[in-house]
Design a protein around this motif. Structure first.
Motif, PDB file in Angstrom:
ATOM      1  N   GLN A 156     -63.501  -2.639  -5.540  1.00 30.27           N
ATOM      2  CA  GLN A 156     -62.073  -2.487  -6.451  1.00 30.27           C
ATOM      3  C   GLN A 156     -61.687  -0.948  -6.896  1.00 30.27           C
ATOM      4  OE1 GLN A 156     -63.335  -4.444  -9.976  1.00 30.27           O
ATOM      5  NE2 GLN A 156     -63.157  -6.580  -9.072  1.00 30.27           N
ATOM      6  N   PRO A 157     -60.468  -0.968  -6.860  1.00 26.46           N
ATOM      7  CA  PRO A 157     -59.890   0.521  -7.109  1.00 26.46           C
ATOM      8  C   PRO A 157     -60.363   0.812  -8.436  1.00 26.46           C
ATOM      9  CG  PRO A 157     -58.177  -1.122  -7.007  1.00 26.46           C
ATOM     10  CD  PRO A 157     -59.423  -1.896  -6.606  1.00 26.46           C
ATOM     11  N   VAL A 158     -60.820   2.128  -8.495  1.00 23.90           N
ATOM     12  CA  VAL A 158     -61.085   2.574 -10.089  1.00 23.90           C
ATOM     13  C   VAL A 158     -59.599   2.959 -10.717  1.00 23.90           C
ATOM     14  CG1 VAL A 158     -62.130   4.451 -11.311  1.00 23.90           C
ATOM     15  CG2 VAL A 158     -63.187   3.622  -9.096  1.00 23.90           C
ATOM     16  N   ALA A 159     -59.717   2.301 -11.867  1.00 28.11           N
ATOM     17  CA  ALA A 159     -58.350   2.477 -12.418  1.00 28.11           C
ATOM     18  C   ALA A 159     -58.537   3.609 -13.473  1.00 28.11           C
ATOM     19  CB  ALA A 159     -58.010   1.173 -13.027  1.00 28.11           C
ATOM     20  N   ARG A 160     -57.654   4.730 -13.303  1.00 28.17           N
ATOM     21  CA  ARG A 160     -58.080   5.647 -14.528  1.00 28.17           C
ATOM     22  C   ARG A 160     -57.236   5.414 -15.603  1.00 28.17           C
ATOM     23  NH1 ARG A 160     -58.106  11.354 -11.178  1.00 28.17           N
ATOM     24  NH2 ARG A 160     -59.666  10.728 -10.171  1.00 28.17           N
ATOM     25  N   PRO A 161     -57.600   5.640 -16.665  1.00 28.82           N
ATOM     26  CA  PRO A 161     -56.646   5.138 -17.878  1.00 28.82           C
ATOM     27  C   PRO A 161     -55.233   6.048 -17.983  1.00 28.82           C
ATOM     28  CG  PRO A 161     -58.738   6.544 -18.683  1.00 28.82           C
ATOM     29  CD  PRO A 161     -58.993   6.350 -17.300  1.00 28.82           C
ATOM     30  N   SER A 162     -54.212   5.702 -18.239  1.00 27.37           N
ATOM     31  CA  SER A 162     -53.057   6.241 -18.297  1.00 27.37           C
ATOM     32  C   SER A 162     -53.069   7.159 -19.260  1.00 27.37           C
ATOM     33  CB  SER A 162     -51.943   5.351 -18.355  1.00 27.37           C
ATOM     34  OG  SER A 162     -51.833   4.698 -19.562  1.00 27.37           O
ATOM     35  N   LYS A 163     -52.261   8.156 -19.135  1.00 22.60           N
ATOM     36  CA  LYS A 163     -52.184   9.421 -19.742  1.00 22.60           C
ATOM     37  C   LYS A 163     -51.371   8.863 -21.104  1.00 22.60           C
ATOM     38  CE  LYS A 163     -52.478  13.466 -17.064  1.00 22.60           C
ATOM     39  NZ  LYS A 163     -51.653  14.533 -16.551  1.00 22.60           N
ATOM     40  N   ARG A 164     -51.710   9.323 -22.264  1.00 24.32           N
ATOM     41  CA  ARG A 164     -50.967   8.842 -23.666  1.00 24.32           C
ATOM     42  C   ARG A 164     -49.603   9.408 -23.556  1.00 24.32           C
ATOM     43  NH1 ARG A 164     -50.582  11.115 -28.372  1.00 24.32           N
ATOM     44  NH2 ARG A 164     -52.054  12.734 -28.168  1.00 24.32           N
ATOM     45  N   GLY A 165     -48.581   8.743 -24.028  1.00 23.21           N
ATOM     46  CA  GLY A 165     -47.215   9.443 -24.024  1.00 23.21           C
ATOM     47  C   GLY A 165     -46.982  10.493 -25.010  1.00 23.21           C
ATOM     48  N   SER A 166     -46.067  10.988 -25.057  1.00 21.52           N
ATOM     49  CA  SER A 166     -45.754  12.334 -25.817  1.00 21.52           C
ATOM     50  C   SER A 166     -45.744  11.816 -27.302  1.00 21.52           C
ATOM     51  CB  SER A 166     -44.698  13.104 -25.503  1.00 21.52           C
ATOM     52  OG  SER A 166     -43.477  11.987 -25.404  1.00 21.52           O
ATOM     53  N   TYR A 167     -45.966  12.941 -28.260  1.00 20.13           N
ATOM     54  CA  TYR A 167     -45.794  12.532 -29.627  1.00 20.13           C
ATOM     55  C   TYR A 167     -44.476  12.085 -30.064  1.00 20.13           C
ATOM     56  CZ  TYR A 167     -50.319  14.503 -30.346  1.00 20.13           C
ATOM     57  OH  TYR A 167     -51.646  14.727 -30.257  1.00 20.13           O
ATOM     58  N   ARG A 168     -44.245  11.176 -30.826  1.00 19.60           N
ATOM     59  CA  ARG A 168     -42.956  10.579 -31.624  1.00 19.60           C
ATOM     60  C   ARG A 168     -42.435  11.625 -32.431  1.00 19.60           C
ATOM     61  NH1 ARG A 168     -43.388   4.540 -32.907  1.00 19.60           N
ATOM     62  NH2 ARG A 168     -45.488   5.356 -33.430  1.00 19.60           N
TER      63      ARG A 168
END
Length: 128
Positions: free
Chosen positions: A6-18
């Protein structure tokens, strides 16, 4: 033996601050200060964390909703020269002194001799 790759899924980067405007923050704080208001419910309605709402309450002064009437601000004061106070009846005519007072958009500039009774009335109207 079966091997499952299974491909290793990296956690997505958190979006910029609102970034929220001060008006929005004040509106949320005002809602949270209403009787029977739930901070967590208000935070969910605005897609916020309840801790953020509590931080804004602390920032804007809990229980001190700025309505314009209850706001206390300090005014800058400059002492030009010290003059000994004399009783009102014995005061000599004032020489060329200048008093400048700025409150909000109002600006008051007094030069020369000033009638204290009139000044008192003006300051009562100008200062809440």
């Amino acid at each position: 033996m079966d091997t499952i790759i299974q491909p290793v899924a990296r956690p997505s980067k958190r979006g910029s601050y609102r970034r929220h405007s001060d008006e929005f923050k004040r509106a949320v704080v005002a809602q949270s200060l209403l009787p029977d208001a739930s901070v967590s419910r208000i935070a969910r309605q605005h897609n916020l964390n309840a801790n953020q709402v509590f931080a804004w309450r602390k920032l804007f002064g809990e229980g001190q909703q700025e309505s314009g009437n209850n706001v206390c601000t300090l005014l800058p004061v400059t002492v030009v020269a010290s003059v000994m106070a004399q009783p009102v009846a014995e005061q000599a005519p004032a020489c060329g002194g200048i008093i400048e007072l700025t409150v909000g958009k109002a600006r008051l500039r007094l030069e020369g001799a000033v009638d204290t009774a009139v000044l008192h009335l003006v300051l009562q109207r100008l200062l809440p």
